[in-house]
Enzyme design. Structure first.
Site, PDB file in Angstrom:
ATOM      1  N   LYS A 207       0.749  -1.194   0.036  1.00 39.94           N
ATOM      2  CA  LYS A 207       0.128   0.050  -0.078  1.00 39.94           C
ATOM      3  C   LYS A 207       0.891   1.326   0.045  1.00 39.94           C
ATOM      4  CE  LYS A 207      -3.660   2.308   2.755  1.00 39.94           C
ATOM      5  NZ  LYS A 207      -4.513   2.086   3.828  1.00 39.94           N
ATOM      6  N   GLU A 213      10.997  -4.675   3.530  1.00 40.02           N
ATOM      7  CA  GLU A 213      11.019  -5.961   3.043  1.00 40.02           C
ATOM      8  C   GLU A 213      10.470  -6.297   1.624  1.00 40.02           C
ATOM      9  OE1 GLU A 213       9.659  -4.851   5.816  1.00 40.02           O
ATOM     10  OE2 GLU A 213       9.909  -5.939   7.675  1.00 40.02           O
ATOM     11  N   GLY A 267      -4.522  -2.662   5.336  1.00 41.43           N
ATOM     12  CA  GLY A 267      -3.869  -4.062   4.740  1.00 41.43           C
ATOM     13  C   GLY A 267      -4.596  -4.933   5.059  1.00 41.43           C
ATOM     14  N   ARG A 268      -4.766  -5.236   6.412  1.00 37.68           N
ATOM     15  CA  ARG A 268      -5.512  -6.368   6.995  1.00 37.68           C
ATOM     16  C   ARG A 268      -6.863  -6.732   6.542  1.00 37.68           C
ATOM     17  NH1 ARG A 268      -3.915  -3.090  10.810  1.00 37.68           N
ATOM     18  NH2 ARG A 268      -5.633  -2.124  12.259  1.00 37.68           N
ATOM     19  N   GLU A 353      -3.361  -6.706  15.509  1.00 36.45           N
ATOM     20  CA  GLU A 353      -2.963  -5.428  14.839  1.00 36.45           C
ATOM     21  C   GLU A 353      -4.005  -4.631  15.063  1.00 36.45           C
ATOM     22  OE1 GLU A 353       0.268  -4.793  11.847  1.00 36.45           O
ATOM     23  OE2 GLU A 353      -1.437  -4.529  10.327  1.00 36.45           O
ATOM     24  N   HIS A 384      -2.680 -33.603  18.288  1.00 36.83           N
ATOM     25  CA  HIS A 384      -1.490 -34.535  18.761  1.00 36.83           C
ATOM     26  C   HIS A 384      -0.459 -33.707  18.832  1.00 36.83           C
ATOM     27  CE1 HIS A 384      -3.298 -38.334  17.532  1.00 36.83           C
ATOM     28  NE2 HIS A 384      -3.986 -37.505  16.536  1.00 36.83           N
ATOM     29  N   LYS A 497      10.265  -0.464  13.223  1.00 37.93           N
ATOM     30  CA  LYS A 497      10.748  -0.334  11.583  1.00 37.93           C
ATOM     31  C   LYS A 497      11.870   0.528  11.461  1.00 37.93           C
ATOM     32  CE  LYS A 497       6.145  -1.113   9.695  1.00 37.93           C
ATOM     33  NZ  LYS A 497       5.105  -0.598   8.818  1.00 37.93           N
TER      34      LYS A 497
END
Ligand code: F6P
Length: 536
Positions: A207, A213, A267-268, A353, A384, A497
């Site tokens: 965005k 990254e 974003g999410r 977030e 398990h 960041k």
């Protein structure tokens, strides 16, 4: 500055009620009301939401309903879906619902209808996806694109990778789709292993278009292509999906290869935007439109139903009850479907977030804990692994089990039945423990009384996944509103960041090191050790 606590009369009533109901076990609650299974469940479009094994009774639901009403959550949803600037700290709308609204809707932001632009982007996505799916999109050497690598992180990755996995049964059989989000070089190397640069397209979703990254991944992807493709042809292999068109152009993206993300979608919450392009390429525009319709169905229900029949609100108040009153710090999400294996990770971002906030909008104190740690893994595998802890651990973890009635292939229905049998067995055991087993030695006893919710859907299709995603989005927003936090910002992630950028410079150039008074002795010592392990 914090002033007094936000607690009001309803909150105090809930605290009092919590002390009373905590004395009861789920066995007692089920004995008191033999109809709990239907009284505390609701059908929400195609989803069946059962909270009967939560530690609640009708008084709890009434008080939680009062709490929700006092927060004016219904009006909030009306305002949110109408384009009001409900994201208070960033002063903008949170209009993800507009992305799946019917094309003839009118949704105004500062007086301008946003629907035509949404439709334009969607049509551009459809055309582009069809082109790739029909083998008509050519790379710079004239070879058709057959592999798509999605680069992006957080909300620019988790929704689409989760949905791609969930809907892998609907994927185009001849298009390879891969995702890469980590700056660990091994990740991109492994992602690209076996791919042909001439037939590979990178979708760069960011965005902001300045996420470190993603930009690093993009640079490394360019280097990988440069070995086979002349520099002038690179732009045919890159698509940008962003709110920052200018930045993408500066990086060399062709205008026509840029898909716009609206500034008002977080974003999410962005899977229904151009951030879903990779999913559309994979499952095709028709199935993608079913996903959007599923979302839209739940959007409409969320804004219109009262709490008892509103799955999103019901789940939101149960989250508040478990966290702020019963004081359970975590919740486990357990999908009984291997296709849904990325769902817990996706929810981690969506819920943590959004709700990991220690300041209320009105600056009052909370007076309780807010926001849960969300974790989990697929059903039978986790039985398990960590279910021992869930059944006999000293901490109680509310669980949420997700199940699907039908398998894709009718010949596999027996296994689907087995999955559901496991889901029910676990949920029942968590609630009632070993009560019906007599004469058990103490180490075999299970005390039960461990709450769980079951969400059951007919089949994992795009339409149903759309409903599930929208359900969780609205549940998250509703929890935030009732708790009084802004679910749409994430200021907590910014400082780390920028510190990482400073430290990276220091690692590259020891002479630029800040002294221990401006950094700290731990970081300095770790940097020393890092260099000495590398003999520098
Ligand atoms: O990690 C924080 C965050 O800002 C997320 O909210 C967002 O989804 C992600 O980074 C990626 O951001 P962008 O899409 O701008 O690259």
């Amino acid at each position: 500055m914090h002033s007094s606590s936000n607690k009001n009369q309803t909150w105090s009533n809930l605290e009092k009620h919590c002390k009373e109901i905590s004395k009861k076990s789920l066995i007692e609650l089920f004995n008191e009301n033999p109809n709990r299974g239907s009284d505390f469940s609701t059908s929400f479009e195609d989803l069946w939401v059962d909270v009967s094994k939560q530690i609640v009774d009708s008084k709890t639901i009434q008080l939680l309903s009062d709490l929700a009403e006092e927060s004016k959550i219904n009006q909030f949803f009306v305002d949110m879906m109408a384009g009001s600037p409900v994201n208070l700290t960033e002063k903008k709308p949170a209009l993800h619902t507009a992305l799946r609204a019917p094309k003839d809707s009118r949704i105004l932001v500062e007086g301008k209808d946003v629907v035509p632009k949404i439709t334009e982007t969607l049509e551009k996505m459809e055309e582009f996806s069809r082109h790739i799916r029909n083998g008509k999109l050519l790379g710079s050497t004239g070879a058709p694109i057959t592999s798509v690598v999605a680069l992006g992180i957080g909300g620019s990755n988790l929704g689409s990778s989760m949905a791609h996995k969930a809907l892998s049964k609907f994927a185009h059989p001849e298009i390879t789709i891969k995702f890469c989000s980590s700056i660990d070089a091994v990740d991109l190397d492994q992602t690209l292993d076996g791919l042909n640069p001439e037939t590979t397209l990178f979708l760069v979703t960011s965005k902001s278009f300045d996420t470190r990254e993603t930009l690093l991944l993009m640079e490394n992807a360019k280097k990988w292509l440069e070995g086979s493709i002349v520099a002038t042809g690179l732009s045919k292999h890159f698509v940008g999906i962003t709110s920052s068109r200018d930045k993408a152009i500066n990086f060399g993206f062709e205008e026509s290869m840029i898909f716009d993300l609206p500034d008002w979608v977080g974003g999410r919450f962005s899977l229904s935007s151009a951030a879903g392009l990779v999913l559309m390429i994979s499952i095709g525009p028709d199935e993608f439109s079913h996903l959007l319709s599923g979302m839209n169905r739940i959007d409409n229900k969320t804004v219109s139903e009262s709490l008892e029949s509103n799955g999103a609100l019901l789940l939101a108040v149960i989250d508040i009850w478990n966290r702020s009153f019963l004081d359970y710090p975590t919740m486990a999400v357990i999908p009984y479907s291997s296709q849904m294996s990325y769902f817990p990770q996706y929810l981690q971002q969506l819920m943590m977030e959004s709700l990991g906030k220690n300041n209320r909008n009105d600056e009052h104190e909370f007076g309780s804990s807010v926001g849960s740690v969300v974790w989990g893994a697929t059903g039978t595998e986790s039985q398990h692994a960590f279910f021992q802890f869930l059944h006999q651990g000293t901490d109680v973890v509310p669980c949420e089990m997700l199940g699907f009635s039908s398998s894709y292939d009718p010949s596999n229905q027996d296994q689907q039945n087995s999955l559901f049998a496991n889901l029910l067995a676990q949920s029942e055991t968590l609630a009632f423990g070993s009560a019906i087993e007599e004469n058990l030695v103490h180490e075999k006893k299970l005390e039960g009384n461990r709450p769980s919710t079951v969400i059951l859907a007919p089949k994992l299709t795009p339409f149903i996944l759309g409903q599930l995603i929208s359900l969780y989005e609205h549940r998250t927003v509703a929890s935030g509103v009732i708790w009084g936090v802004n679910p749409f910002d994430q200021w907590g992630v910014e400082l780390g960041k920028s510190i990482a950028i400073d430290i990276e410079l220091e690692i590259g150039d020891a002479s630029s090191s800040k002294d221990a008074t401006t950094r700290n002795s731990s970081t300095e010592k770790l940097l020393d050790r890092f260099r000495s392990f590398r003999n520098i």
